[in-house]
Scaffold this motif. Structure first.
Motif, PDB file in Angstrom:
ATOM      1  N   ILE A  58       0.823  -1.213   0.000  1.00  0.00           N
ATOM      2  CA  ILE A  58       0.000   0.000   0.000  1.00  0.00           C
ATOM      3  C   ILE A  58       0.856   1.262   0.000  1.00  0.00           C
ATOM      4  CG2 ILE A  58      -2.021  -1.088   1.032  1.00  0.00           C
ATOM      5  CD1 ILE A  58      -1.235   0.248   3.699  1.00  0.00           C
ATOM      6  N   GLY A  59       2.117   1.126  -0.359  1.00  0.00           N
ATOM      7  CA  GLY A  59       2.968   2.313  -0.460  1.00  0.00           C
ATOM      8  C   GLY A  59       2.970   3.122   0.820  1.00  0.00           C
ATOM      9  N   PHE A  60       2.951   4.450   0.701  1.00  0.00           N
ATOM     10  CA  PHE A  60       3.001   5.238   1.922  1.00  0.00           C
ATOM     11  C   PHE A  60       1.636   5.486   2.547  1.00  0.00           C
ATOM     12  CE2 PHE A  60       1.853   9.152  -0.067  1.00  0.00           C
ATOM     13  CZ  PHE A  60       2.675   9.378  -1.152  1.00  0.00           C
ATOM     14  N   LYS A 119      -9.374  -5.157   0.849  1.00  0.00           N
ATOM     15  CA  LYS A 119      -8.544  -6.362   0.874  1.00  0.00           C
ATOM     16  C   LYS A 119      -7.071  -5.978   0.855  1.00  0.00           C
ATOM     17  CE  LYS A 119     -11.843  -9.513  -1.144  1.00  0.00           C
ATOM     18  NZ  LYS A 119     -12.194 -10.360  -2.284  1.00  0.00           N
ATOM     19  N   VAL A 120      -6.742  -4.950   0.109  1.00  0.00           N
ATOM     20  CA  VAL A 120      -5.359  -4.470   0.050  1.00  0.00           C
ATOM     21  C   VAL A 120      -5.014  -3.702   1.326  1.00  0.00           C
ATOM     22  CG1 VAL A 120      -3.762  -2.941  -1.173  1.00  0.00           C
ATOM     23  CG2 VAL A 120      -5.302  -4.415  -2.465  1.00  0.00           C
ATOM     24  N   LEU A 121      -5.898  -2.811   1.767  1.00  0.00           N
ATOM     25  CA  LEU A 121      -5.622  -2.002   2.958  1.00  0.00           C
ATOM     26  C   LEU A 121      -5.430  -2.859   4.202  1.00  0.00           C
ATOM     27  CD1 LEU A 121      -8.127   0.935   2.380  1.00  0.00           C
ATOM     28  CD2 LEU A 121      -5.651   0.945   2.010  1.00  0.00           C
ATOM     29  N   ARG A 122      -6.140  -3.989   4.288  1.00  0.00           N
ATOM     30  CA  ARG A 122      -6.035  -4.874   5.454  1.00  0.00           C
ATOM     31  C   ARG A 122      -4.635  -5.480   5.630  1.00  0.00           C
ATOM     32  NH1 ARG A 122      -9.362  -7.026   8.597  1.00  0.00           N
ATOM     33  NH2 ARG A 122     -11.549  -6.568   8.615  1.00  0.00           N
ATOM     34  N   GLU A 156      -1.440  -3.205   9.556  1.00  0.00           N
ATOM     35  CA  GLU A 156      -2.039  -3.311  10.890  1.00  0.00           C
ATOM     36  C   GLU A 156      -2.899  -2.097  11.265  1.00  0.00           C
ATOM     37  OE1 GLU A 156      -0.528  -3.669  15.526  1.00  0.00           O
ATOM     38  OE2 GLU A 156       0.877  -4.111  13.913  1.00  0.00           O
ATOM     39  N   ILE A 157      -2.431  -0.908  10.961  1.00  0.00           N
ATOM     40  CA  ILE A 157      -3.187   0.301  11.299  1.00  0.00           C
ATOM     41  C   ILE A 157      -4.488   0.347  10.504  1.00  0.00           C
ATOM     42  CG2 ILE A 157      -3.180   2.832  11.226  1.00  0.00           C
ATOM     43  CD1 ILE A 157      -0.073   2.618  11.552  1.00  0.00           C
ATOM     44  N   TRP A 158      -4.407   0.078   9.212  1.00  0.00           N
ATOM     45  CA  TRP A 158      -5.609   0.081   8.376  1.00  0.00           C
ATOM     46  C   TRP A 158      -6.583  -1.001   8.811  1.00  0.00           C
ATOM     47  CZ3 TRP A 158      -7.691   3.551   5.342  1.00  0.00           C
ATOM     48  CH2 TRP A 158      -6.888   4.572   4.838  1.00  0.00           C
ATOM     49  N   THR A 159      -6.066  -2.148   9.256  1.00  0.00           N
ATOM     50  CA  THR A 159      -6.942  -3.218   9.747  1.00  0.00           C
ATOM     51  C   THR A 159      -7.779  -2.708  10.910  1.00  0.00           C
ATOM     52  OG1 THR A 159      -5.457  -4.956   9.003  1.00  0.00           O
ATOM     53  CG2 THR A 159      -6.999  -5.533  10.755  1.00  0.00           C
ATOM     54  N   LYS A 160      -7.174  -1.938  11.803  1.00  0.00           N
ATOM     55  CA  LYS A 160      -7.918  -1.376  12.943  1.00  0.00           C
ATOM     56  C   LYS A 160      -8.975  -0.382  12.488  1.00  0.00           C
ATOM     57  CE  LYS A 160      -4.181  -2.078  16.207  1.00  0.00           C
ATOM     58  NZ  LYS A 160      -3.151  -1.482  17.048  1.00  0.00           N
TER      59      LYS A 160
END
Length: 163
Positions: free
Chosen positions: A105-107, A132-135, A138-142
């Motif tokens: 997901i780059g930066f 699906k990509v963002l997950r 760890e931060i995006w998963t939250k």
């Protein structure tokens, strides 16, 4: 509109899971499908007289892509990069994440940039991207789990916003 009327405070967080084709443009990234979807979302919000809307994205190519799309659609909406949007506040912020169908997901994984991107909405933040990509971060998963807990996750595999 249903989500916007929940409680009119900045805890309204709406996730829109869609995927598209991410392309590279002059050492930056864009997602035309996502830009079309964001333009449709702005039209729907404008139908409900919600006019104080800003669009933030992480990539300059997506800023240019969104600006072209808004010009084609006669939409008057401020769009900028996360870095360029600092210091602004809008009632509604739409965050265009760009990344789709890839392994990184780059930066977008940069905590500082994410924090800036999600704090400028007074009432509601729409996060548009391929979850699906963002997950994979760890931060995006939250963030996604918070959206799912509130029941505000919409899935759309078409390039147009349905009614």
């Amino acid at each position: 509109k249903k989500y916007l009327n929940d409680n009119h405070n900045n805890s309204n967080l709406i996730g829109i899971h869609l995927w598209g084709k991410m392309t590279e443009n002059m050492n930056s990234f864009q997602n035309l499908w996502e830009a079309e979807w964001v333009a449709d979302l702005i039209k729907k919000l404008n139908e409900n007289n919600i006019l104080n809307i800003g669009v933030i994205t992480f990539y300059s190519a997506q800023v240019a892509c969104l600006e072209r799309k808004f010009k084609e659609e006669w939409l008057d909406c401020e769009v900028n990069s996360v870095d360029g949007f600092q210091g602004w506040e809008k009632d509604i912020i739409i965050l265009s994440c760009v990344w789709s169908r890839c392994n990184s997901i780059g930066f977008l994984s940069d905590f500082w940039r994410l924090n800036v991107a999600i704090t400028w909405a007074k009432y509601c933040l729409f996060i548009v991207g391929d979850y699906k990509v963002l997950r994979k971060n760890e931060i995006w998963t939250k963030v996604i789990e918070q959206i799912k807990t509130k029941g505000h996750l919409m899935k759309n595999n078409s390039n147009r916003l349905s009614n």
